[in-house]
Scaffold this active site. Structure first.
Site: not given
Length: 125
Positions: A5-7, A18
């Site tokens: 998963a990544d946001t 980030k």
């Protein structure tokens, strides 16, 4: 099976990325201050096949003072976080409202993850 998963935090069609430094985190927080932004988290489960889900949320920050941003940035918490903040940490006090999934903003949308596990016919324990 591999779960990933990544946001991404998006404001005005711009991905904030980030925060790598306190200065970047400070700039991101000041940009988000008093505004609503979108948090997208993609989650994938790969085995014999690959399935992907996207979770989308709207997050509203209250107006932040320079001192609040500095204190938070000096804590080190925003480093490596999408948009320069962690909803599950001290930044929770900056958030007026979340429209959507708290776990999605945190970085692993549980509803979508459970759906992928169900599709793969894995035990959900």
């Amino acid at each position: 099976f591999v779960l990933g998963a990544d946001t991404s935090v998006v404001l005005d069609d711009q991905i904030l990325g980030k925060a790598e430094t306190e200065q970047q985190a400070m700039q991101m927080l000041q940009t988000l201050s008093g505004r609503m932004h979108t948090v997208y988290t993609g989650v994938a489960l790969v085995g014999k096949t690959a399935n992907v889900r996207i979770n989308c949320n709207r997050v509203s920050f209250r107006p932040l003072t320079v001192e609040e941003c500095l204190h938070y940035c000096r804590s080190g918490e925003p480093i490596g976080k999408a948009g320069g903040y962690a909803v599950q940490g001290e930044a929770a006090k900056f958030i007026e409202r979340i429209e959507g999934s708290y776990s999605g903003v945190m970085g692993l949308p549980l509803y979508e993850t459970a759906e992928l596990i169900r599709l793969a016919k894995l035990p959900d324990e």
